[in-house]
Design a protein around this motif. Sequence first.
Motif, short mmCIF file in Angstrom:
data_model
loop_
_atom_site.label_atom_id
_atom_site.label_comp_id
_atom_site.label_asym_id
_atom_site.label_seq_id
_atom_site.Cartn_x
_atom_site.Cartn_y
_atom_site.Cartn_z
N LEU A 15 33.75 44.93 41.04
CA LEU A 15 34.93 45.36 40.30
C LEU A 15 36.19 45.08 41.11
O LEU A 15 36.22 45.29 42.32
CB LEU A 15 34.82 46.87 40.03
CG LEU A 15 36.04 47.56 39.37
CD1 LEU A 15 35.55 48.65 38.42
CD2 LEU A 15 36.98 48.16 40.41
N SER A 16 37.23 44.57 40.43
CA SER A 16 38.50 44.42 41.12
C SER A 16 39.65 44.50 40.13
O SER A 16 39.47 44.28 38.93
CB SER A 16 38.56 43.10 41.89
OG SER A 16 39.61 43.15 42.82
N GLY A 17 40.81 44.84 40.66
CA GLY A 17 42.00 44.94 39.81
C GLY A 17 43.12 44.13 40.41
O GLY A 17 43.13 43.85 41.61
N GLN A 19 47.52 43.70 40.07
CA GLN A 19 48.74 44.26 39.48
C GLN A 19 49.47 43.18 38.69
O GLN A 19 49.54 42.04 39.12
CB GLN A 19 49.65 44.78 40.57
CG GLN A 19 49.10 46.01 41.24
CD GLN A 19 50.18 46.81 41.91
OE1 GLN A 19 51.25 47.05 41.35
NE2 GLN A 19 49.91 47.20 43.14
N PHE A 49 40.26 44.31 35.93
CA PHE A 49 41.26 44.97 35.10
C PHE A 49 42.67 44.72 35.62
O PHE A 49 42.87 44.37 36.77
CB PHE A 49 40.97 46.48 35.01
CG PHE A 49 41.15 47.19 36.32
CD1 PHE A 49 40.13 47.23 37.25
CD2 PHE A 49 42.36 47.82 36.61
CE1 PHE A 49 40.30 47.89 38.46
CE2 PHE A 49 42.54 48.48 37.81
CZ PHE A 49 41.50 48.51 38.74
N ALA A 51 45.98 46.34 36.67
CA ALA A 51 46.35 47.66 37.19
C ALA A 51 47.80 47.99 36.81
O ALA A 51 48.69 48.02 37.65
CB ALA A 51 46.14 47.68 38.71
N HIS A 54 49.11 51.34 38.37
CA HIS A 54 49.60 51.14 39.73
C HIS A 54 50.98 50.48 39.76
O HIS A 54 51.78 50.74 40.65
CB HIS A 54 48.61 50.31 40.56
CG HIS A 54 47.47 51.11 41.08
ND1 HIS A 54 46.21 51.07 40.53
CD2 HIS A 54 47.40 52.00 42.10
CE1 HIS A 54 45.42 51.90 41.20
NE2 HIS A 54 46.12 52.48 42.15
N TYR A 136 48.76 56.57 45.27
CA TYR A 136 48.23 55.26 44.89
C TYR A 136 46.75 55.06 45.27
O TYR A 136 45.92 54.68 44.42
CB TYR A 136 49.12 54.22 45.57
CG TYR A 136 48.87 52.77 45.31
CD1 TYR A 136 49.82 51.99 44.64
CD2 TYR A 136 47.73 52.12 45.78
CE1 TYR A 136 49.63 50.63 44.45
CE2 TYR A 136 47.52 50.77 45.58
CZ TYR A 136 48.47 50.03 44.91
OH TYR A 136 48.28 48.69 44.72
N MET A 140 43.38 54.32 43.00
CA MET A 140 42.57 53.12 43.23
C MET A 140 41.10 53.50 43.45
O MET A 140 40.19 52.82 42.95
CB MET A 140 43.13 52.35 44.43
CG MET A 140 42.36 51.12 44.78
SD MET A 140 43.32 49.99 45.81
CE MET A 140 41.99 48.96 46.45
N ASP A 143 39.63 54.09 40.12
CA ASP A 143 39.34 52.83 39.42
C ASP A 143 37.95 52.33 39.77
O ASP A 143 37.23 51.78 38.94
CB ASP A 143 40.30 51.71 39.88
CG ASP A 143 41.76 51.99 39.60
OD1 ASP A 143 42.05 52.79 38.69
OD2 ASP A 143 42.62 51.41 40.31
N ILE A 144 37.61 52.50 41.04
CA ILE A 144 36.36 51.94 41.56
C ILE A 144 35.18 52.87 41.28
O ILE A 144 34.14 52.45 40.78
CB ILE A 144 36.51 51.71 43.08
CG1 ILE A 144 37.64 50.69 43.34
CG2 ILE A 144 35.19 51.26 43.70
CD1 ILE A 144 38.10 50.63 44.79
N VAL A 152 33.56 45.51 45.96
CA VAL A 152 34.93 45.39 45.51
C VAL A 152 35.58 44.22 46.26
O VAL A 152 35.91 44.34 47.44
CB VAL A 152 35.71 46.70 45.78
CG1 VAL A 152 37.13 46.59 45.23
CG2 VAL A 152 35.00 47.88 45.15
N VAL A 154 38.44 42.24 47.47
CA VAL A 154 39.90 42.46 47.65
C VAL A 154 40.39 41.68 48.85
O VAL A 154 39.60 41.26 49.70
CB VAL A 154 40.26 43.95 47.90
CG1 VAL A 154 40.27 44.76 46.64
CG2 VAL A 154 39.36 44.56 48.96
N GLN A 158 43.89 45.26 51.46
CA GLN A 158 43.36 46.42 50.76
C GLN A 158 42.18 47.06 51.49
O GLN A 158 41.55 48.00 50.99
CB GLN A 158 42.94 46.04 49.33
CG GLN A 158 44.09 45.53 48.47
CD GLN A 158 45.14 46.60 48.24
OE1 GLN A 158 44.83 47.75 47.93
NE2 GLN A 158 46.41 46.24 48.44
N1 TRP Z 1 45.74 47.78 45.04
C1 TRP Z 1 45.24 46.51 44.57
C2 TRP Z 1 46.23 45.41 44.99
O1 TRP Z 1 47.41 45.64 45.02
C3 TRP Z 1 45.08 46.48 43.08
C4 TRP Z 1 44.03 47.46 42.67
C5 TRP Z 1 44.22 48.63 41.99
C6 TRP Z 1 42.64 47.35 42.90
N2 TRP Z 1 43.04 49.25 41.78
C7 TRP Z 1 42.05 48.51 42.32
C8 TRP Z 1 41.84 46.40 43.53
C9 TRP Z 1 40.68 48.73 42.39
C10 TRP Z 1 40.46 46.62 43.59
C11 TRP Z 1 39.88 47.77 43.02
O2 TRP Z 1 45.80 44.31 45.25
#
Ligand code: TRP
Length: 339
Positions: A15-17, A19, A49, A51, A54, A136, A140, A143-144, A152, A154, A158
């Motif tokens: 899983l990853s997000g 912004q 997803f 974010a 965020h 924040y 996060m 989210d995970i 994850v 990243v 991160q």
């Molecule tokens: N903080 C991450 C970034 O700026 C974005 C992010 C938000 C994220 N929620 C997450 C990444 C959960 C991985 C999993 O790159």
Amino acid sequence: MTDSSGLQSGRPRSLSGIQATSDSLHLGNYIGALQQFVEQQETHDAFFFIANLHAITVDQDPAQLRERTLRTAAQFIGAGLDPQRSTLYVQSHIPAHTQLGWVLECTTGLGEAQRMTQFKDKSGKNEHVSLGLLTYPALMAADILLYQADVVPVGEDQRQHLEMTRNLAERFNHRYGDTFTVPEAHILKSTAKVYDLQDPTAKMSKSAQTPAGLIEILDDAKSITKKIKSAVTDAGTEVTYDPEGKPGVSNLLTIHSALSGRSIEDIVAEFEGRMYGHLKVALAEVVVETLRPLRERTLELLDDPAELARVLDAGAETAGAIAERTIADVYDRVGFLTR
Ligand code: TRP
């Protein structure tokens, strides 16, 4: 095979997000993250997803945020994330993110949050510092943990947030019984770090000094070629890979290698005895040809907002079902009454 939880059996969940804070992702995002996300969907049950919750930890223009959320989603798909195989969604579509975020804020120490280097950096730079900037990493973590992610992917920046996510999962599990999978960070390969074309000692970033230093993945062929041709190179004429002595040329070689899949040595050998200009012409072609289909698919999607909305709704449906089960369990464990 997919069971009733939406879990593709046998595959670890990734899983990853990202912004949505620019109109177009740039080549650094593509090579540093997106390209590797696309590979992950071959081997993992992948969740990605946007974010947008965020994003508002710093000031955002509402119309712009909405537009950028859609553009980023379209670029994910354009770059090859396949909504048939991965779950693609918008963070704010799933209320459980904020619900679990709150519970995890109450699991986090103030000092712990204040020690995060990203908080220190961002709060130092901004005049107005929101509470959201501090909390924040709890969001996060939510989210995970909502999705019981195993890995994850990243960037290095991160890593600390992932460490905190693991701590929160362990703390919660210890206090309330086994609830969350403790996720592993998969730090994305930094070998392919991409630098600004005009200042090859600075990372390629949307806050570049000049737009000429940055290739956006929605740039057209003409502007890509122009930016690469005017990239800053180094003294001398010989094409060699030497990130210290020749950061400009080395950056061009790195980009070529990341996109063509060829080794740096192989590319250097091809340009032996030839000038920087030849490398630039070849590189422009590689970048243009890589980004062309990606750009076309993205623009097609942006032209069909109903289809894009349908894809994001379907993603929210799958993600929401999993998230709701987790939050129901969490609420029960912390002692909230059921209605
Ligand atoms: N903080 C991450 C970034 O700026 C974005 C992010 C938000 C994220 N929620 C997450 C990444 C959960 C991985 C999993 O790159």
